[in-house]
Write a protein that holds these residues in place. Structure first.
Motif, PDB file in Angstrom:
ATOM      1  N   UNK A  90       2.606   6.304  -7.559  1.00  0.00           N
ATOM      2  CA  UNK A  90       1.228   7.116  -7.973  1.00  0.00           C
ATOM      3  C   UNK A  90       1.994   8.641  -7.733  1.00  0.00           C
ATOM      4  N   UNK A  91       2.774   9.050  -6.124  1.00  0.00           N
ATOM      5  CA  UNK A  91       2.930  10.686  -5.981  1.00  0.00           C
ATOM      6  C   UNK A  91       4.087  11.055  -6.659  1.00  0.00           C
ATOM      7  N   UNK A  92       4.844  10.135  -7.323  1.00  0.00           N
ATOM      8  CA  UNK A  92       5.852  10.932  -8.345  1.00  0.00           C
ATOM      9  C   UNK A  92       5.454  11.200  -9.446  1.00  0.00           C
ATOM     10  N   UNK A  93       6.332  12.269  -9.912  1.00  0.00           N
ATOM     11  CA  UNK A  93       5.726  13.318 -11.251  1.00  0.00           C
ATOM     12  C   UNK A  93       6.884  12.906 -12.455  1.00  0.00           C
ATOM     13  N   UNK A  94       6.667  12.963 -13.263  1.00  0.00           N
ATOM     14  CA  UNK A  94       7.410  12.582 -14.092  1.00  0.00           C
ATOM     15  C   UNK A  94       8.098  11.532 -14.911  1.00  0.00           C
ATOM     16  N   UNK A  95       7.753  10.747 -13.626  1.00  0.00           N
ATOM     17  CA  UNK A  95       8.221   9.365 -14.025  1.00  0.00           C
ATOM     18  C   UNK A  95       8.366   8.817 -15.270  1.00  0.00           C
ATOM     19  N   UNK A  96       9.003   7.677 -16.037  1.00  0.00           N
ATOM     20  CA  UNK A  96       8.925   7.632 -17.397  1.00  0.00           C
ATOM     21  C   UNK A  96       7.498   6.431 -17.141  1.00  0.00           C
ATOM     22  N   UNK A  97       7.244   6.098 -18.243  1.00  0.00           N
ATOM     23  CA  UNK A  97       6.077   4.959 -18.255  1.00  0.00           C
ATOM     24  C   UNK A  97       6.297   3.973 -18.098  1.00  0.00           C
ATOM     25  N   UNK A  98       7.356   3.820 -18.553  1.00  0.00           N
ATOM     26  CA  UNK A  98       7.591   2.117 -18.413  1.00  0.00           C
ATOM     27  C   UNK A  98       8.367   2.082 -17.180  1.00  0.00           C
TER      28      UNK A  98
ATOM     29  N   UNK B 207       1.009  -1.012   0.019  1.00  0.00           N
ATOM     30  CA  UNK B 207       0.152   0.074   0.043  1.00  0.00           C
ATOM     31  C   UNK B 207       0.980   1.169  -0.146  1.00  0.00           C
ATOM     32  N   UNK B 208       2.001   1.596   0.608  1.00  0.00           N
ATOM     33  CA  UNK B 208       2.853   2.476   1.253  1.00  0.00           C
ATOM     34  C   UNK B 208       3.269   2.752  -0.627  1.00  0.00           C
ATOM     35  N   UNK B 209       4.462   1.493  -0.933  1.00  0.00           N
ATOM     36  CA  UNK B 209       4.737   1.404  -2.393  1.00  0.00           C
ATOM     37  C   UNK B 209       3.546   2.228  -3.769  1.00  0.00           C
ATOM     38  N   UNK B 210       2.591   1.492  -3.636  1.00  0.00           N
ATOM     39  CA  UNK B 210       1.593   2.328  -4.573  1.00  0.00           C
ATOM     40  C   UNK B 210       1.086   3.792  -4.602  1.00  0.00           C
TER      41      UNK B 210
ATOM     42  N   UNK C  52       3.187  -1.045 -11.541  1.00  0.00           N
ATOM     43  CA  UNK C  52       2.430  -1.342 -11.295  1.00  0.00           C
ATOM     44  C   UNK C  52       1.804  -2.763 -11.819  1.00  0.00           C
ATOM     45  N   UNK C  53       2.660  -4.118 -12.920  1.00  0.00           N
ATOM     46  CA  UNK C  53       3.238  -5.007 -13.105  1.00  0.00           C
ATOM     47  C   UNK C  53       2.869  -5.667 -11.479  1.00  0.00           C
ATOM     48  N   UNK C  54       3.814  -4.804 -10.863  1.00  0.00           N
ATOM     49  CA  UNK C  54       4.309  -5.837  -9.551  1.00  0.00           C
ATOM     50  C   UNK C  54       2.540  -5.959  -9.095  1.00  0.00           C
ATOM     51  N   UNK C  55       2.083  -4.313  -8.612  1.00  0.00           N
ATOM     52  CA  UNK C  55       0.986  -4.626  -7.676  1.00  0.00           C
ATOM     53  C   UNK C  55      -0.334  -5.439  -8.427  1.00  0.00           C
TER      54      UNK C  55
END
Length: 695
Positions: free
Chosen positions: A206-214, A199-202, A220-223
């Motif tokens: 999702x709070x990071x700004x400008x991260x590369x989509x890949x 939960x914390x990692x998710x 997200x695949x791991x989640x």
């Protein structure tokens, strides 16, 4: 987030072999460009790395070489460190995970998690090699991938699909040491409850700004699959000992200790710089430190999920602000392969090419959002047409014309035309535009934008034709002052990408000190009027030949020479072979060696060139031959613009009897080959002084 300081890292390279260009593209060159830019901006920044010297990869290499793991680590740490230095990678500290400072920091990290109750023991089955008599590390295990069916997946990660693997879930596991079928046996280890931090990692991702989509998509695949507990200890005899009584023969897992190497390397940097507590500012200020991990995509799970979870659980250390992971670099359409030597080894290729040639080409093909491909033919084309003909040609013509027409001094700006102002405006905007792209980790776009100014400047030079303005000294001076101003901005903004070439250009503008020390935001500051330029500046770049490229392609797949382990044993000299018989080309008579020696070939620098009236084919060239002026006439006018030849180094026959042509004396002959009825001037493979004997 109010950023006070930047902490930049690159993935720790394994010290079980040399690194190749693919590694450089993934984690090291982008970080170095970014850090050099931040320093020029006046930001507080340190760049941290080191070699990763534990784990099965080291022990396997040591076993094959009949050495100890530390001997292997010593050897390849030096090879990797020296290769980075020659490439101009500007680490503030490049450490080693075998150093005591790393052992202490890693054991403290483990104990903090242990005493907080965040590690749990589990007795599990693991794979045991009955022939070798020990539990095997994941990398010593092979089998069929339970995700994609790849028949030769490693026990920690499938090289084909990229999935992290539980070795117990491999199909038909076998020993990479003995080939034996493996047995399941019980052993007890500590685990980090990764699933509790999902939960914390998710929220974190999702709070990071400008991260590369890949990168976000990978997480997200791991989640979606659900995170699972991961072991942090291992049954091995090479690693950091578990710092608890009764745990002999158990060490901390290499993927647990390696990222902590960023912390220990920072602490080592602080101690060496005389500020032993300074490292805590970087790792302890959760609001003021921007931590950026540059990695290849195969390291995404460790830097975007595992290490942030450990640092969050520990509580004393910052978590990554950004993880700009790069995709993979291929080589001539295929993956790099160390087993087939389908690779370009950094320590070897730097013996043949200037570092800036490699840095430039890599910067133009960085695999930022998709896999890219190194092609030697493309390397030649880009170096010749972009480095040499774009930046190099513009800089050389600018300083040469100032020397020739304006007494070698930077002229003042006179009244400006619309074309002058447009180029000056583009020059003034360059630092801000390139800087914005670097802040966003768009390095390919940044260098393309940078060189687009060079293209515009070359076009301006051709349109203004300063060689026709000699009679109008004010206008000629204005044009060349604009060009000199562009050169200054290019030198400052090229410095993060091409530090050596930028410094060379800086010196050709008569500037003192280091260009990398110049303020980034003052890139377009004017050059002092009257500034003297050095006499007879040599070209910054030299062109790449087809023969050089053919030799590089031939090296692919050939047996790779090992980096020296010790002084080689002298070989017994072979008797010299008899010289082979030589047949002259058809229609060509052989000459003796003495006859050949009668012809003196010399290097010469073209200082001026012009057409001869009523002689369509002739150009009159003024040459510098070792400090002596020389004039020759050459029948190359249909193929060469005179101004394009100024500054070129050519080869001439220096002892040819003078001839008179069209009322002009020619004191020699230039050498050229003919390809498809077009002359190609012969020159040198790298810049050399004029007047040298060619033999």
């Amino acid at each position: 987030m109010s950023i006070k300081r930047y902490l930049v890292t690159s993935a720790l390279p394994y010290a079980n072999g040399p690194i190749h260009i693919g590694h450089v593209a993934g984690a090291y060159l982008p970080a170095d460009i970014y850090v050099r830019y931040l320093r020029a901006k006046g930001r507080e920044v340190i760049y941290i790395c080191g070699s990763d010297e534990y784990g099965t990869a080291i022990t396997e290499t040591a076993r094959k070489l009949g050495q100890t793991p530390l001997e292997v680590a010593d050897r390849f740490h030096a090879v990797i460190r020296d290769g980075f230095a020659k490439l101009g990678i500007s680490f503030d500290n490049f450490s080693r995970t075998t150093r005591p400072v790393h052992t202490a920091i890693t054991q403290e990290f483990f104990l903090k998690l242990y005493h907080q109750g965040l590690l749990e023991t589990r007795t599990t089955e693991q794979l045991f090699d009955p022939e070798v008599g020990k539990f095997l590390a994941d990398r010593q295990i092979r089998g069929t991938c339970n995700y994609c069916g790849h028949l030769d997946a490693a026990g920690d990660q499938c090289e084909k699909c990229g999935k992290a693997i539980d070795p117990l879930e491999l199909i038909a596991p076998r020993s990479a040491l003995s080939g034996a079928a493996l047995e399941r046996r019980e052993t007890t280890h500590y685990y980090f409850p990764f699933e509790q931090f999902q939960p914390w990692l998710s929220d974190y991702i999702h709070s990071r700004e400008g991260w590369r989509p890949q990168v976000v998509g990978f997480c997200q695949g791991y989640f979606g699959e659900g995170l699972r507990a991961r072991p942090v200890t291992r049954d091995l005899d090479w690693g950091i000992p578990v710092p608890l009584p009764g745990h002999e023969g158990k060490v901390l897992y290499v993927w647990f200790d390696a990222p902590i190497g960023y912390i220990s390397s920072t602490k080592e940097w602080a101690e060496q710089s005389g500020q032993p507590e300074k490292w805590r500012e970087y790792w302890g200020d959760h609001e003021g430190t921007k931590l950026v991990h540059f990695i290849g995509k195969d390291n995404t799970i460790f830097h975007a999920l595992l290490f942030p979870a450990w640092c969050h659980a520990h509580g004393d250390y910052v978590v990554a602000t950004d993880v700009p992971a790069n995709e993979f670099l291929n080589l001539e359409g295929q993956k790099f392969s160390t087993s087939r030597n389908h690779a370009i080894w950094l320590h070897e290729v730097l013996e043949r090419w200037p570092a800036d040639y490699l840095r430039y080409y890599l910067a133009t093909i960085l695999p930022e959002t998709a896999d890219s491909d190194w092609k030697w033919a493309d390397f030649k084309e880009r170096i010749n047409s972009e480095l040499n003909d774009n930046l190099g040609n513009f800089a050389q013509r600018t300083v040469k014309f100032i020397a020739q027409y304006l007494d070698g001094q930077v002229p003042p700006l006179g009244p400006l035309t619309a074309a002058d102002q447009e180029l000056l405006d583009r020059t003034a905007a360059l630092a801000g535009e390139v800087g914005a792209l670097l802040e966003a980790y768009e390095f390919k776009r940044a260098i393309r934008h940078l060189f687009s100014l060079g293209t515009a400047a070359n076009g301006y030079f051709q349109q203004q034709q300063p060689w026709k303005l000699k009679a109008d000294r004010e206008r000629c001076g204005t044009v060349l002052a604009v060009c000199a101003q562009v050169c200054r901005a290019l030198a400052v903004c090229c410095a993060p990408f091409l530090p050596a070439a930028a410094q060379a250009l800086w010196c050709r503008l008569g500037q003192s000190g280091q260009v990398i020390d110049q303020p980034w935001d003052a890139a377009a500051a004017p050059l002092p009027v009257g500034q003297a330029l050095p006499p007879d500046p040599q070209p910054i770049f030299w062109k790449v030949s087809d023969e050089q490229i053919a030799a590089e392609v031939a090296r692919l797949g050939a047996p790779a020479p090992e980096p020296a382990m010790s002084e080689p044993t002298p070989a017994t000299p072979e008797p010299p072979a008899a010289p082979p018989a030589v047949a002259a080309p058809e229609g060509v008579a052989l000459v003796t060696y003495e006859q050949f020696r009668a012809t003196q070939l010399r290097t010469a620098t073209v200082t001026a060139a012009e057409r001869i009236p009523k002689a369509d084919k002739l150009l009159k060239l003024q040459l510098d031959v070792g400090g002596q002026p020389r004039q020759i006439l050459a029948g190359i006018a249909p193929w060469f613009e005179p101004e394009a030849l100024v500054g070129q180094t050519i080869i001439i026959v220096a002892n040819l009897e003078p001839r008179k042509l069209r009322g002009e004396v020619s004191e020699g002959m230039l050498l050229a080959a003919t390809a498809d009825d077009v002359p190609v001037l012969l020159t040198t493979a790298r810049p050399v002084p004029s007047g040298l004997e060619v033999r």
